[in-house]
Design a protein around this motif. Structure first.
Motif, PDB file in Angstrom:
ATOM      1  N   ARG A  49      36.521 -22.590  -7.102  1.00 12.44           N
ATOM      2  CA  ARG A  49      37.367 -22.141  -5.996  1.00 12.44           C
ATOM      3  C   ARG A  49      38.829 -22.467  -6.312  1.00 12.44           C
ATOM      4  NH1 ARG A  49      32.896 -24.456  -3.230  1.00 12.44           N
ATOM      5  NH2 ARG A  49      31.774 -22.923  -1.946  1.00 12.44           N
ATOM      6  N   THR A  50      39.724 -21.663  -5.774  1.00 13.85           N
ATOM      7  CA  THR A  50      41.156 -21.869  -6.022  1.00 13.85           C
ATOM      8  C   THR A  50      41.923 -22.049  -4.723  1.00 13.85           C
ATOM      9  OG1 THR A  50      41.519 -19.469  -6.080  1.00 13.85           O
ATOM     10  CG2 THR A  50      41.112 -20.578  -8.183  1.00 13.85           C
ATOM     11  N   THR A  51      41.231 -22.488  -3.671  1.00 19.58           N
ATOM     12  CA  THR A  51      41.931 -22.773  -2.426  1.00 19.58           C
ATOM     13  C   THR A  51      42.806 -24.009  -2.595  1.00 19.58           C
ATOM     14  OG1 THR A  51      40.109 -24.129  -1.630  1.00 19.58           O
ATOM     15  CG2 THR A  51      40.033 -21.779  -1.097  1.00 19.58           C
ATOM     16  N   ASN A  52      43.699 -24.211  -1.640  1.00 17.54           N
ATOM     17  CA  ASN A  52      44.571 -25.392  -1.708  1.00 17.54           C
ATOM     18  C   ASN A  52      43.777 -26.694  -1.601  1.00 17.54           C
ATOM     19  OD1 ASN A  52      46.917 -23.883  -2.013  1.00 17.54           O
ATOM     20  ND2 ASN A  52      47.271 -23.756   0.201  1.00 17.54           N
ATOM     21  N   ALA A  53      42.597 -26.614  -1.001  1.00 19.07           N
ATOM     22  CA  ALA A  53      41.761 -27.802  -0.898  1.00 19.07           C
ATOM     23  C   ALA A  53      41.095 -28.143  -2.227  1.00 19.07           C
ATOM     24  CB  ALA A  53      40.689 -27.601   0.173  1.00 19.07           C
ATOM     25  N   ALA A  54      41.016 -27.157  -3.132  1.00 21.95           N
ATOM     26  CA  ALA A  54      40.406 -27.388  -4.437  1.00 21.95           C
ATOM     27  C   ALA A  54      41.430 -27.414  -5.554  1.00 21.95           C
ATOM     28  CB  ALA A  54      39.357 -26.300  -4.717  1.00 21.95           C
ATOM     29  N   MET A  55      42.402 -26.484  -5.509  1.00 24.14           N
ATOM     30  CA  MET A  55      43.419 -26.381  -6.562  1.00 24.14           C
ATOM     31  C   MET A  55      44.792 -26.159  -5.919  1.00 24.14           C
ATOM     32  SD  MET A  55      41.691 -24.072  -9.597  1.00 24.14           S
ATOM     33  CE  MET A  55      43.232 -24.137 -10.520  1.00 24.14           C
ATOM     34  N   ALA A 249      41.919 -35.354   2.297  1.00 29.31           N
ATOM     35  CA  ALA A 249      42.120 -34.005   1.754  1.00 29.31           C
ATOM     36  C   ALA A 249      41.161 -33.022   2.412  1.00 29.31           C
ATOM     37  CB  ALA A 249      41.921 -34.013   0.243  1.00 29.31           C
ATOM     38  N   THR A 250      41.494 -32.597   3.627  1.00 26.98           N
ATOM     39  CA  THR A 250      40.657 -31.621   4.321  1.00 26.98           C
ATOM     40  C   THR A 250      41.068 -30.184   3.986  1.00 26.98           C
ATOM     41  OG1 THR A 250      42.143 -31.827   6.234  1.00 26.98           O
ATOM     42  CG2 THR A 250      40.152 -33.193   6.207  1.00 26.98           C
ATOM     43  N   GLY A 251      42.362 -29.891   4.106  1.00 31.82           N
ATOM     44  CA  GLY A 251      42.814 -28.531   3.815  1.00 31.82           C
ATOM     45  C   GLY A 251      43.742 -28.439   2.634  1.00 31.82           C
ATOM     46  N   ASP A 252      44.279 -29.568   2.187  1.00 29.90           N
ATOM     47  CA  ASP A 252      45.215 -29.566   1.070  1.00 29.90           C
ATOM     48  C   ASP A 252      44.986 -30.834   0.254  1.00 29.90           C
ATOM     49  OD1 ASP A 252      47.233 -29.316  -0.726  1.00 29.90           O
ATOM     50  OD2 ASP A 252      48.829 -29.004   0.737  1.00 29.90           O
ATOM     51  N   ALA A 253      44.691 -30.659  -1.028  1.00 27.85           N
ATOM     52  CA  ALA A 253      44.371 -31.794  -1.894  1.00 27.85           C
ATOM     53  C   ALA A 253      45.558 -32.245  -2.721  1.00 27.85           C
ATOM     54  CB  ALA A 253      43.204 -31.433  -2.811  1.00 27.85           C
ATOM     55  N   ALA A 254      46.774 -31.917  -2.295  1.00 27.86           N
ATOM     56  CA  ALA A 254      47.959 -32.254  -3.084  1.00 27.86           C
ATOM     57  C   ALA A 254      48.094 -33.769  -3.252  1.00 27.86           C
ATOM     58  CB  ALA A 254      49.211 -31.679  -2.427  1.00 27.86           C
TER      59      ALA A 254
END
Length: 297
Positions: A49-55, A249-254
């Protein structure tokens, strides 16, 4: 130091920066081309996946350092926790180096010790660190040194040094056994004692084997410190901070990726310390034959 030496180090630094820039570009390319939910064929996921939560975006990982994290910023929190882990990793590297060198000297001195001990040293590295960490922490809780109870950070240093001593012991043993038989016999003809032979011949000959082992031990000490912090639940280090940011890190894993990047940079710092040691021992950094005859034996 010559200009050529500066140029070589500058080129290596340039390669490292270029490699990091290439990795960041590939990261963004994958995030741009791959669908957010990844790519699956026949129920099997081929691309992540390439969502902000993953990448998260690379610039999100950088800009998150300025966000507030309680009373300080994320960057300040990572700097503080990374400094704590750095101190433990360096302590583990020193402990592992001392234990490894002592074991190597002992095995070189007595052949029966090498035959009996070396297999167990090799087998010791097959024990999962995550299983060993709770045992060390539990044993340490029963130890009192000079009236002071065992501290959690001591368990982390011991666990990390457990990984660091192995490459040093094996590399140092190989180095101590490297001198030619004729060289050893020459010192014996001068009535040199075992200690004199060790200091004047075997230790200098072991340096070219010890330095690569120290690089491996440096990386192992950082990995061991981070894993030990997570396994023992010790707060204050970058390992525990990774867990904290992972839970957030629920919606953003930054923040999580920023902590992981900070842990990776610890390896660079510890490796730089080893590079300083290599610079101090540069006169011994090549085998004796190569130093004396320009590379011929």
């Amino acid at each position: 130091m010559t200009l050529r030496g500066f140029g070589g180090r500058g080129a290596r630094a340039g390669y490292a920066v270029a490699a990091f820039a290439l990795l960041a570009a590939l990261w963004e390319l994958v995030k741009y081309l791959v669908p957010e939910q990844g790519l699956s064929v026949g129920g099997q996921r081929l691309l992540p996946r390439t969502t902000n939560a993953a990448m998260p975006h690379v610039w999100s990982v950088v800009t998150v350092l300025g966000e507030r994290d309680g009373k300080s910023t994320v960057g300040a929190t990572l700097l503080r926790t990374a400094g704590f882990t750095l101190g433990l990793a360096l302590l583990a590297l020193v402990l592992g180096t001392v234990v490894g060198v002592l074991l190597a000297v002992l095995m070189q001195r007595f052949a029966f010790v090498e035959r009996g001990l070396l297999p167990y040293i090799v087998v010791s590295q097959t024990v999962p660190l995550i299983a060993l960490a709770p045992l060390v922490a539990g044993w340490g809780g029963k130890i009192v040194i000079a009236g002071q109870p065992w501290q959690p950070w001591m368990s982390i240093a011991v666990i990390a040094s457990y990984l660091a001593f192995f490459p040093v012991a094996v590399g140092m043993l190989r180095g101590l056994q490297a001198p030619a038989k004729a060289s050893v016999e020459l010192l014996h003809s001068y009535s040199a004692s075992w200690w004199q032979t060790l200091v004047r011949l075997r230790f200098p000959a072991a340096v070219p084997h010890l330095l690569p082992a120290l690089r491996l031990a440096a990386a192992a000490s950082v990995i061991g410190a981070v894993v030990a912090e997570i396994s023992t639940g010790t707060a204050g280090g970058i390992g525990r901070q990774i867990i904290v940011f992972a839970q957030q890190a629920t919606g953003d894993a930054a923040r999580l990726y920023a902590a992981v990047l900070a842990a990776a940079l610890l390896g660079v710092v510890v490796t730089t310390v080893v590079a300083l040691i290599e610079f101090a021992l540069r006169r011994y950094s090549r085998p004796a034959g190569a130093r004396d005859s320009g590379g011929t034996r």
